[in-house]
Design an enzyme around this catalytic site. Structure first.
Site, PDB file in Angstrom:
ATOM      1  N   ARG A  73      33.965  -6.892  -8.284  1.00  0.00           N
ATOM      2  CA  ARG A  73      34.855  -7.604  -9.206  1.00  0.00           C
ATOM      3  C   ARG A  73      35.918  -8.351  -8.391  1.00  0.00           C
ATOM      4  NH1 ARG A  73      37.974  -4.584 -11.432  1.00  0.00           N
ATOM      5  NH2 ARG A  73      37.253  -2.605 -10.583  1.00  0.00           N
ATOM      6  N   HIS A 230      38.837   3.202 -20.098  1.00  0.00           N
ATOM      7  CA  HIS A 230      37.966   3.311 -18.914  1.00  0.00           C
ATOM      8  C   HIS A 230      37.701   4.797 -18.652  1.00  0.00           C
ATOM      9  CE1 HIS A 230      37.363   2.020 -14.415  1.00  0.00           C
ATOM     10  NE2 HIS A 230      36.225   2.125 -15.042  1.00  0.00           N
ATOM     11  N   CYS A 254      36.035   6.274  -8.403  1.00  0.00           N
ATOM     12  CA  CYS A 254      36.823   7.498  -8.172  1.00  0.00           C
ATOM     13  C   CYS A 254      36.203   8.727  -8.821  1.00  0.00           C
ATOM     14  CB  CYS A 254      38.251   7.293  -8.658  1.00  0.00           C
ATOM     15  SG  CYS A 254      39.184   6.164  -7.605  1.00  0.00           S
ATOM     16  N   ASP A 277      31.635   5.535 -18.172  1.00  0.00           N
ATOM     17  CA  ASP A 277      32.564   4.459 -17.775  1.00  0.00           C
ATOM     18  C   ASP A 277      33.519   4.020 -18.884  1.00  0.00           C
ATOM     19  OD1 ASP A 277      33.267   2.793 -15.474  1.00  0.00           O
ATOM     20  OD2 ASP A 277      32.562   1.093 -16.646  1.00  0.00           O
ATOM     21  N   ARG A 374      25.031  -0.733  -6.019  1.00  0.00           N
ATOM     22  CA  ARG A 374      24.964  -0.053  -7.322  1.00  0.00           C
ATOM     23  C   ARG A 374      23.534   0.081  -7.818  1.00  0.00           C
ATOM     24  NH1 ARG A 374      30.109   0.884 -10.381  1.00  0.00           N
ATOM     25  NH2 ARG A 374      31.661   0.295  -8.845  1.00  0.00           N
TER      26      ARG A 374
HETATM   27  P1  GTP Z   1      32.886   3.052 -11.234  1.00  0.00           P
HETATM   28  O1  GTP Z   1      31.449   2.930 -11.583  1.00  0.00           O
HETATM   29  O2  GTP Z   1      33.325   2.017 -10.245  1.00  0.00           O
HETATM   30  O3  GTP Z   1      33.779   3.051 -12.423  1.00  0.00           O
HETATM   31  O4  GTP Z   1      33.048   4.432 -10.398  1.00  0.00           O
HETATM   32  P2  GTP Z   1      33.102   5.982 -10.850  1.00  0.00           P
HETATM   33  O5  GTP Z   1      34.483   6.325 -11.268  1.00  0.00           O
HETATM   34  O6  GTP Z   1      32.013   6.268 -11.800  1.00  0.00           O
HETATM   35  O7  GTP Z   1      32.852   6.736  -9.458  1.00  0.00           O
HETATM   36  P3  GTP Z   1      31.567   7.543  -8.922  1.00  0.00           P
HETATM   37  O8  GTP Z   1      31.296   8.793  -9.699  1.00  0.00           O
HETATM   38  O9  GTP Z   1      30.442   6.604  -8.770  1.00  0.00           O
HETATM   39  O10 GTP Z   1      32.084   7.998  -7.484  1.00  0.00           O
HETATM   40  C1  GTP Z   1      32.550   7.098  -6.517  1.00  0.00           C
HETATM   41  C2  GTP Z   1      32.479   7.704  -5.141  1.00  0.00           C
HETATM   42  O11 GTP Z   1      33.275   8.897  -5.087  1.00  0.00           O
HETATM   43  C3  GTP Z   1      31.064   8.112  -4.740  1.00  0.00           C
HETATM   44  O12 GTP Z   1      30.823   7.748  -3.414  1.00  0.00           O
HETATM   45  C4  GTP Z   1      31.057   9.609  -4.893  1.00  0.00           C
HETATM   46  O13 GTP Z   1      30.143  10.243  -4.029  1.00  0.00           O
HETATM   47  C5  GTP Z   1      32.524  10.002  -4.610  1.00  0.00           C
HETATM   48  N1  GTP Z   1      32.911  11.227  -5.369  1.00  0.00           N
HETATM   49  C6  GTP Z   1      32.687  11.477  -6.678  1.00  0.00           C
HETATM   50  N2  GTP Z   1      33.125  12.708  -7.037  1.00  0.00           N
HETATM   51  C7  GTP Z   1      33.651  13.263  -5.922  1.00  0.00           C
HETATM   52  C8  GTP Z   1      34.258  14.541  -5.653  1.00  0.00           C
HETATM   53  O14 GTP Z   1      34.405  15.420  -6.501  1.00  0.00           O
HETATM   54  N3  GTP Z   1      34.703  14.744  -4.365  1.00  0.00           N
HETATM   55  C9  GTP Z   1      34.554  13.786  -3.397  1.00  0.00           C
HETATM   56  N4  GTP Z   1      34.991  14.059  -2.177  1.00  0.00           N
HETATM   57  N5  GTP Z   1      33.972  12.581  -3.615  1.00  0.00           N
HETATM   58  C10 GTP Z   1      33.529  12.320  -4.864  1.00  0.00           C
HETATM   59  C1  SPV Z   2      34.155  -0.647 -12.121  1.00  0.00           C
HETATM   60  O1  SPV Z   2      34.483  -1.385 -11.186  1.00  0.00           O
HETATM   61  O2  SPV Z   2      34.973   0.069 -12.726  1.00  0.00           O
HETATM   62  C2  SPV Z   2      32.740  -0.567 -12.533  1.00  0.00           C
HETATM   63  C3  SPV Z   2      31.814  -1.552 -11.989  1.00  0.00           C
HETATM   64  O3  SPV Z   2      32.389   0.249 -13.352  1.00  0.00           O
HETATM   65  S1  SPV Z   2      31.970  -3.103 -12.753  1.00  0.00           S
HETATM   66  O4  SPV Z   2      30.953  -3.238 -13.775  1.00  0.00           O
HETATM   67  O5  SPV Z   2      31.774  -4.113 -11.714  1.00  0.00           O
HETATM   68  O6  SPV Z   2      33.266  -3.230 -13.373  1.00  0.00           O
HETATM   69 MN    MN Z   3      34.119   1.631 -13.999  1.00  0.00          MN
END
Ligand code: GTP
Ligand code: SPV
Ligand code: MN
Length: 589
Positions: A73, A230, A254, A277, A374
């Site tokens: 983004r 979100h 995160c 999400d 992704r």
């Molecule tokens: P968006 O799709 O961008 O909204 O991201 P999200 O909030 O769904 O994050 P996602 O679960 O994909 O995690 C993002 C990164 O953080 C990944 O590389 C995960 O492996 C890492 N991660 C997730 N949960 C944990 C955790 O409990 N501990 C640690 N150390 N890393 C984590």
């Molecule tokens: C985020 O950035 O929070 C996502 C990926 O979930 S996007 O669809 O690019 O916004």
């Molecule tokens: Mn997101």
């Protein structure tokens, strides 16, 4: 007589001048056809839009490589357009609606010459849900058409819901020439309209996601008395068989997707997935809060996803016997024709192409997959999908969690004193930036409710909306804050992932009034003996460090929060400032 929808689509075609117009029905058969077109006819940066992956090991999976300058983004090119700048707030880039339209119109003029315009009628939410919203997006790239087909409910039901009405979301999208200088993501909340050009990437281009379901929907929610957030949605089943539905807001990359599919390490506990999400939160007929996930798929972060960290996602990605799965900007194992990314397994295959399709030569600081690579996959393939996923009424909410990536200071878990204190705890949230947006990575910024990049109006009004909303429903959910990312000596103090169930257990024990807690300035925190640690190898000293509150660290934090809130001037609700004063005095005494 043409319907309002047909009229709008024709107007977009007159402007953009495509060679062909194709109305999508959202079927799987259609996705296969579009993928064939993407493989053979359409190009991005001179390359085919799709590459077929090893279907024996990754059924129905395809690789897409975006333009190397179009991988996340672009917040600085994202605008919300109202007549008055004040309505956008200091949290948004603003352009006057008329000026924005004139500027972007020139870029759209003739931009689809020689291309196909795909018309995507889609629903955010279940067709039978009173909370669902119909929209239409036009786009000129098969990747977006297929991705939207996975992420939304596309086709006949959406067309039926729109019928002859003028009341539908409108999204005009073109990849343009993929030039970041000519890239704009413009939102017109008062017209239910998004215009996006110059990017084919995720949140910039799949307009049903961040553009509609958050920026536009948050504005609709303000008008109509609901919240677009979100947030992930999960049901946590306890050993007694009771299921508590919980929402959690973490900024991009995160940990939402991981928490949404958590594989519990505690016997008797199980997490059911509803969304990873976005949550739309309404007050139900019984006066309680209900949430739906308007999406139908996951657009998840690849790096770090593995059988160890997120086994349910790995199963989801490999289950694609009936649905299409896409990978964007991951690396390619040339020997096996499999997707690969950092963290998927222990070893790095020898013969690989990196995310740009070039021979991968390991070097310091270079990753094979893009850090924001992704996958796009249907939620129907998720082994932990909740039986309530298609419930048009949504699920009743028992708790809301806020969280972020904070390597220092923020405790593993805390509980707010009441709703308004919880709103304050969300409003003061900070998090370290990630690769999900093109900004610098790892910089601490305020990100209230994980909505900084997604709130489609002045955030001071958003805080006001949260406060007023809290007065309107029964059984207000408790509000918690979590942080899986605290470090000591550069090592994570908490194992995270599946072990996060231990924190969810404490949260549920609080909801069920089974455990006490200690009052601190940042909220109630657990007695460490109340965190279930059986089977967990973590020194007691580390557990203590996870909850340490160091006054000097917090002084800087308080100043940063004050500076951030001050940006909203008189529009900032006094209630938030009152909470801030209490918090500050409490921390300083
Ligand atoms: P968006 O799709 O961008 O909204 O991201 P999200 O909030 O769904 O994050 P996602 O679960 O994909 O995690 C993002 C990164 O953080 C990944 O590389 C995960 O492996 C890492 N991660 C997730 N949960 C944990 C955790 O409990 N501990 C640690 N150390 N890393 C984590
Ligand atoms: C985020 O950035 O929070 C996502 C990926 O979930 S996007 O669809 O690019 O916004
Ligand atoms: Mn997101």
């Amino acid at each position: 007589m043409a319907t309002a929808l047909e009229k709008w689509v024709n107007e977009q075609a007159e402007l953009t001048k495509p060679d062909k117009i194709y109305w999508c029905d959202g079927s799987e058969e259609e996705k296969h056809r579009l993928i064939e077109t993407g493989k053979k006819e359409e190009k991005i940066n001179g390359n085919p839009v799709f590459f077929q992956l090893n279907h024996k090991l990754w059924p129905n999976a395809y690789l897409h490589r975006s333009h190397p300058s179009d991988v996340a983004r672009t917040e600085h090119l994202t605008y919300v357009c109202y007549p008055e700048k004040e309505d956008a707030g200091p949290n948004n880039n603003w352009m006057g609606a008329e000026e924005a339209k004139a500027k972007i119109r020139k870029l759209f003029d003739g931009c689809m010459k020689g291309r196909t315009m795909y018309v995507l009628p889609y629903l955010m939410g279940h067709p039978d849900s009173p909370y669902a919203k119909p929209s239409v997006q036009v786009t000129d790239i098969s990747y977006v058409a297929v991705s939207m087909g996975i992420m939304t409910r596309m086709g006949k039901k959406a067309l039926e819901r729109i019928g002859s009405s003028e009341n539908f979301g409108k999204g005009l999208h073109s990849i343009g020439d993929l030039n970041p200088e000519k890239r704009f993501i413009m939102h017109f909340p008062r017209e239910n309209l998004v215009q996006s050009i110059g990017s084919g990437y995720g949140g910039n281009a799949l307009l049903g996601k961040k553009c509609f379901s958050l920026r536009i929907a948050s504005y609709l929610g303000l008008q109509q008395g609901w919240l677009a957030e979100h947030m992930l949605i999960i049901g946590v089943e306890t050993p007694t068989g009771k299921i508590h539905y919980i929402l959690a807001a973490f900024p991009s990359a995160c940990g939402k997707t991981n928490l949404a599919m958590l594989e519990s390490t505690l016997p008797g506990y199980k997490v059911w997935t509803l969304g990873d999400d976005i949550a739309w939160i309404n007050i139900g007929p019984d006066g309680r809060l209900y949430a739906i996930n308007p999406e139908a798929g996951f657009f998840g972060v690849a790096p770090g996803t593995s059988i160890k960290t997120n086994p349910n996602m790995m199963k989801t990605l490999k289950a694609g016997t009936c649905y299409t799965t896409l990978f964007t900007n991951v690396a390619l194992n040339l020997k096996t024709n499999e997707p690969w990314w950092e963290g998927i397994n222990e070893d790095t295959p020898e013969n690989m192409l990196d995310w740009q399709g070039k021979e991968f030569i390991p070097a310091q600081g270079k990753t094979a997959a893009h850090p924001n690579s992704r996958f796009t996959v249907s939620i129907k393939q998720c082994p932990t999908i909740s039986s309530e996923f298609d419930n048009p009424a949504g699920v009743p909410i028992s708790a809301i969690i806020f969280g972020g990536k904070r390597t220092q200071m923020i405790p593993l878990v805390s509980e707010s004193f009441d709703w308004i204190n919880g709103v304050f705890s969300g409003a003061r949230m900070g998090s370290e930036t990630t690769a999900a947006a093109t900004n610098k990575v790892g910089v601490l910024r305020r990100d209230p409710m994980a909505m900084l990049p997604f709130c489609g109006y002045n955030m001071a009004d958003y805080f006001r909306h949260w406060i007023e909303f809290g007065k309107k429903f029964n059984n207000p959910p408790k509000i918690f804050s979590v942080n899986w990312f605290r470090k000591d000596d550069n090592e994570f103090l908490w194992p995270g992932f599946g072990e996060n169930i231990r924190v969810l257990k404490w949260i549920i024990d609080r909801i069920e009034e089974k455990v006490g807690a200690k009052e601190t300035p940042v909220g109630f925190i657990p007695d460490i003996n109340d965190i279930e640690t059986s089977g967990l190898d973590i020194p007691e000293e580390n557990l203590k460090k996870l909850f340490e509150i160091k006054k000097d660290e917090w002084t800087e934090e308080i100043n940063d929060i004050e500076k951030f809130f001050s940006r909203f001037g008189k529009r900032m609700p006094q209630e938030i400032w009152k909470e801030f004063e209490k918090f500050k005095n409490h921390l300083q005494s």
